[in-house]
Scaffold this motif. Structure first.
Motif, short mmCIF file in Angstrom:
data_model
loop_
_atom_site.label_atom_id
_atom_site.label_comp_id
_atom_site.label_asym_id
_atom_site.label_seq_id
_atom_site.Cartn_x
_atom_site.Cartn_y
_atom_site.Cartn_z
N GLU A 771 -1.72 5.30 -0.83
CA GLU A 771 -0.69 6.08 -0.16
C GLU A 771 -0.99 6.27 1.31
OE1 GLU A 771 -3.89 9.05 -0.94
OE2 GLU A 771 -3.10 7.26 -1.92
N ASN A 772 -2.19 5.92 1.76
CA ASN A 772 -2.56 6.11 3.16
C ASN A 772 -1.99 5.02 4.07
OD1 ASN A 772 -4.12 8.45 2.67
ND2 ASN A 772 -5.83 7.19 1.97
N ARG A 773 -1.62 3.90 3.48
CA ARG A 773 -1.06 2.83 4.31
C ARG A 773 0.37 3.16 4.68
NH1 ARG A 773 -3.53 -0.60 0.01
NH2 ARG A 773 -5.68 -0.90 0.69
N PRO A 774 0.79 2.79 5.91
CA PRO A 774 2.13 3.17 6.35
C PRO A 774 3.25 2.39 5.68
CG PRO A 774 1.00 1.89 8.04
CD PRO A 774 -0.01 2.16 6.99
N TYR A 775 2.93 1.27 5.03
CA TYR A 775 3.94 0.45 4.35
C TYR A 775 3.36 -0.09 3.04
CZ TYR A 775 6.43 0.46 8.80
OH TYR A 775 7.09 0.86 9.95
N LEU A 776 4.24 -0.45 2.12
CA LEU A 776 3.80 -1.20 0.95
C LEU A 776 3.38 -2.59 1.41
CD1 LEU A 776 6.56 -0.27 -1.65
CD2 LEU A 776 4.22 0.61 -1.54
N THR A 777 2.32 -3.09 0.82
CA THR A 777 1.72 -4.33 1.33
C THR A 777 2.20 -5.54 0.54
OG1 THR A 777 -0.20 -3.80 -0.02
CG2 THR A 777 -0.31 -3.23 2.30
#
Length: 942
Positions: A771-777
């Protein structure tokens, strides 16, 4: 180390002769640092302050010359190494004085070294334990728990028969009685300073390991359970008849349930007697019932003792439940009343009719905090009216259910202590002492299983039994009709608490049966429900029938993913609605590393409303709480209608199909490391090997391969012994499996359960991502690559689908509709992708989105060999990649509404509105939304 062990170690250090060379290391050892770590620190101490010791991310401590403590602390503060090593605490001492500073807050402490144990709570973060203000300022609760624990263990050792299930309740009752006696002698409830402890010391003998402490305690308890009055007049006949000895006759009559009978007392060894006296030396009047009660639970629970002194739920977290449930509204009425005596008295009468019910009450934290806050409001009313200060809020209006007997006993005691402390502070100590004995009935705490008990029997829907009193006191008589409390329609009931969260796989047979009783007639998927669901359905039934209001802390997944579909239709059919909610946040206890579960708070109304519009609370990045009113709050805890998104087998919108990756079911035999490929696979059989991507490989760049053998080449593959061996081992692993489906796959041991692969390319999205990433990868793999079941794939899909997956629009949908693992996004094609509302896309829209997807991929490629994890680190995301995503978001959002959305809330509101429109023919109020393929929807419309 737990908090109690740390307190004991710090106390021992404070008593030792001061050793300037060893003190910094001994201090660190007291907070849990291991010998091997301290040995390494001695060799590699990088402090630049004379006499200093520096531990990175922890502490910079120095021993000062006599009288130079302040100057040494300033040197530690000014040291470049203190900042570079991000130390939490600066400490200076000369063996007489200690000065300390917490670097994050600037909080400063100065005290004599022998008082170090009184300040140990200030330094608890050094042990990875988040300290709370009450423990920072007053460590009595931890000290008391530690001393009672030693006594408890010694009594069990000396009396093994008391460890049996039938005797444990008596031992737990003894501990509750001791807590009351220690508190009573330190607060003046017992006349005579240290009357209880002094009586034990004076009248119990200490002979060669044996004592008569049990006999003395039995006498004291007999006295406290025997009346001294008859028809209001003093009498000695009851105590004479009971055989109360003279030394015990000085104790008052207590009773109140806690001393209903004298009861048996276990044998006390010399060590047990010493532990008892040692506990009595503390100043018990300072204990906090909301802290102490929850921590002392661990004393009586063998499996909880490792976390001794750490069971504490912060008051601010509890108030996140109680304030919006009813306290905020009471304070608003207090403000509106101003100085109007009539309105203030009406509000006070209302306070006397409020009942608080916690059906998972533990040691009573929620009840104690609710009582204290209500007393504060009442006190303000009394100040403004000048009325009789004696409280009209009876403890009998506080109800609870608790499955553990000792916790239930402590909950009753905690309420009594809270009442006495409130009387002492808000009325006067003298009045509090005169009112407290004999003890009246405490909170109505029932010992039992909340999911098997009838809540209406525990907390019946009738008026509370209260004394009809003149609320005006000496200032004037109130009319009888103003003070009468017998009208059942005037009673308010608020249900609250923090019930246990237990997932289906972890539930006992009895717990599964309880869920079955509550839900088997309501939903086919009841077996998948979290245990906390039982509290929600029983509260909804109570609310709906009797106009009550409830609010529970719950694991956040009950408002996400499949759980919404399983639980919420049953709740909505009962006619309740969400009155307020707090979106996901960490519910942290006082514990090592501040471990805490991610929770939500959900407040459900009954058939009456407190407020015109529901309120949604959300925690912002800076920990501030945003408050927002809404027309309605959906089960997903977003503003919107009570629709429920259901899993769909085909996409709702005109987008590509997505499937899960391939399940090996191979016991590890079809998967190979690069070294195994080199060692085992001949060059002429390399066409049978493909690179395989699980989420670890896709996100972190790990390399792994697999055997990818189609049915038409299996005979050729079996000609290679190393491959044949792996296929044989796969067959054996599948046959050994308890999974019937896996056993069936033993017929085709050369292949994965699925054999999904793209002919040109595959668009990938991991099943779980941070959840820390700004986008789904999301990303791409080539035609010769394979996915495991840890990823989902769009096989040979058009590239504009990647733009959708990489957008903020899709991220907020997944974060809301799909379930989570803790806070991590848990992706599914059926619930995340197939339900994702996308407006019709023109040819130009698809071309624009394709360019956006290409820009994102090119930006990633420019930073090769950085991994997905590297590129999407929120602190280190490359600017060109961030700009590519922002262009993608702007392009897509203009397709949705012609401009950028202002925030995620607006995005969600639009998505749910679009979802409602796209499923309008299938979904009714409170019903499951059905998703069909676009073609079938057109056919139905036609």
């Amino acid at each position: 180390m737990n908090a109690v062990e740390i307190e004991e170690a710090v106390s021992a250090l404070a008593r030792q002769p001061f050793d300037a060379d060893e003190f910094p290391y001994a201090f660190l050892q007291a907070f849990g640092r291991k010998d091997v770590e301290l040995k390494r620190l001695r060799k590699n101490n990088t402090s630049d302050v004379v006499g200093g010791v520096l531990r990175r991310d922890s502490i910079h401590i120095a021993v000062a010359a006599p009288g130079e403590v302040g100057a040494t602390l300033a040197a530690l503060r000014d040291s470049p190494k203190s900042a570079a090593n991000r130390v939490k605490f600066l400490i200076a001492t000369d063996g007489d004085e200690v000065q300390a500073e917490e670097t994050a807050t600037g909080e400063f402490r100065s005290f004599p070294l022998p008082e170090l144990d009184r300040h140990f709570g200030f330094f608890l973060p050094l042990a990875g334990i988040s300290a709370v203000r009450q423990i920072k300022d007053n460590p009595i609760d931890v000290k008391a728990v530690g001393r009672l624990n030693k006594l408890y263990l010694e009594l069990l050792r000396e009396n093994p028969d008391w460890a049996k299930e039938e005797k444990r309740p008596e031992l737990n009752r003894l501990m509750a009685r001791l807590v009351f006696c220690f508190f009573a002698e330190d607060t003046g409830i017992f006349i005579g300073d240290t009357l209880f402890t002094a009586s034990i010391r004076q009248f119990s003998e200490d002979r060669a390991g044996l004592t008569n402490t049990d006999q003395v305690l039995a006498q004291l308890f007999l006295a406290m359970s025997t009346p001294t009055k008859e028809n209001g007049n003093p009498t000695s006949r009851f105590r004479q008849a009971a055989g109360v000895k003279a030394y015990a006759d000085v104790f008052p009559y207590v009773n109140g349930g806690l001393f209903e009978d004298a009861g048996a007392v276990p044998r006390f060894s010399r060590a047990a007697r010493n532990y008892l006296l040692h506990a009595g030396e503390l100043d018990w009047k300072e204990i906090n019932p909301d802290i102490f009660g929850s921590m002392i639970q661990a004393v009586a629970e063998d499996d909880e003792r490792a976390s001794l002194g750490m069971h504490y739920t912060s008051v601010p977290n509890i108030l996140k439940v109680l304030n919006p449930l009813f306290l905020d509204e009471l304070n608003e009425k207090l403000g509106e009343a101003g100085d109007s005596v009539r309105k203030l008295r009406a509000l006070r009468r209302r306070l006397s009719r409020i009942r608080v019910f916690d059906p998972a009450c533990g040691s009573g934290n929620f009840l104690v905090i609710a009582y204290r806050q209500m007393r504060e409001i009442e006190h303000e009313i009394v100040k403004r009216t000048g009325d009789d200060p004696k409280s009209v809020i009876p403890l009998t209006n506080f109800y609870g259910i608790e499955i553990k007997g000792f916790a239930a006993e402590i909950a009753r005691l905690a309420l009594l202590i809270a009442e006495f402390q409130a009387d002492s502070r808000l009325i006067s100590q003298q009045a509090a002492r005169s009112m407290v004995l004999p003890l009246h009935k405490s909170g109505k705490i029932v010992e039992g299983n909340a999911l098997r008990l009838d809540w209406l029997e525990v907390c019946p829907p009738a008026a509370p039994v209260t004394e009809e009193r003149d609320l005006g006191g000496p200032t004037g008589q109130l009319a009888l009709e103003e003070s009468r409390l017998s009208d059942r329609d005037e009673v308010e009931t608020y249900i609250c608490g923090n019930p246990p969260y237990i997932w289906s796989n972890d539930q006992t047979a009895a717990q599964k049966e309880e869920i079955e009783i509550s839900f088997s007639s309501r939903t086919k998927g009841w077996k998948q429900l979290n245990y906390v669901s039982g509290w929600f359905i029983k509260a909804a039934e109570y609310n709906s029938a009797h106009g009550a209001h409830s609010a529970f802390v719950s694991i956040n997944t009950i408002c996400q993913g499949q759980h919404v579909e399983l639980l919420w239709p049953s709740l909505l059919r009962l006619g309740v609605h969400i009155e307020f909610a707090h979106t996901s946040f960490k519910w942290s206890n006082l514990s090592t590393n501040n471990a805490g579960v991610t929770v939500v708070i959900v407040g459900l109304s009954g058939n009456t409303k407190i407020r015109a519009r529901p309120v949604l609370y959300s925690e912002c990045e800076n920990k501030a709480v945003e408050r927002r009113e809404a027309e309605n709050i959906s089960p997903y805890l977003v503003p919107g209608p009570d629709l429920i998104v259901r899993k769909a087998s085909r996409p709702l919108a005109a987008v590509a199909n997505m499937a899960r990756g391939n399940m090996p079911y191979d016991g590890g035999n079809l998967l190979l490391s690069p070294e195994q490929v080199t060692a085992e696979i001949p060059t002429d059989r390399m066409s049978l090997v493909r690179r395989i991507f699980g989420s670890e490989e896709f996100i972190y760049g790990a390399v792994r391969y697999c055997l990818w053998i189609r049915d038409d080449v299996v005979d050729w593959a079996m000609e290679t012994p190393s491959i044949a061996k792996r296929i044989g081992l796969t067959r054996e692993a599948r046959l050994r499996s308890s999974d019937v489906g896996a056993q069936a796959l033993a017929l085709t041991p050369h292949r994965f359960r699925e054999m999904n692969a793209g002919n040109r390319l595959t668009i990938v999205i991991p099943a779980v991502s941070s959840e820390n990433r700004p986008y789904l990868t999301a990303g791409l793999i080539g035609a010769s690559d394979v996915l495991t079941n840890r990823n989902y794939g769009i096989f040979d899909g058009e590239l504009w689908n990647l733009a959708l997956l990489s957008s903020k629009m899709h991220l907020v949908w997944i974060a809301t509709v799909c379930g989570r693992l803790e806070m991590r996004y848990s992706y599914t094609n059926t619930l995340g992708w197939n339900t994702f509302p996308v407006p019709p896309l023109t040819t130009q829209d698809k071309a624009d989105l394709t360019r956006c997807a290409e820009d994102i991929l090119l930006a990633r490629e420019a930073h090769f060999p950085a991994t997905i994890a590297d590129l999407y680190d929120p602190e280190a995301m490359p600017d060109d990649l961030r700009r590519a995503h922002e262009r993608n978001d702007e392009t897509l959002e203009r397709i949705y509404i012609g401009r950028r959305f202002r925030n995620d809330t607006e995005r969600l509101e639009h998505l749910f509105a679009l979802y409602t429109k796209m499923t309008a023919s299938d979904a009714g109020p409170g019903k499951k939304s059905l998703s069909k393929s676009p073609r079938k929807r057109k056919e139905k419309a036609a």
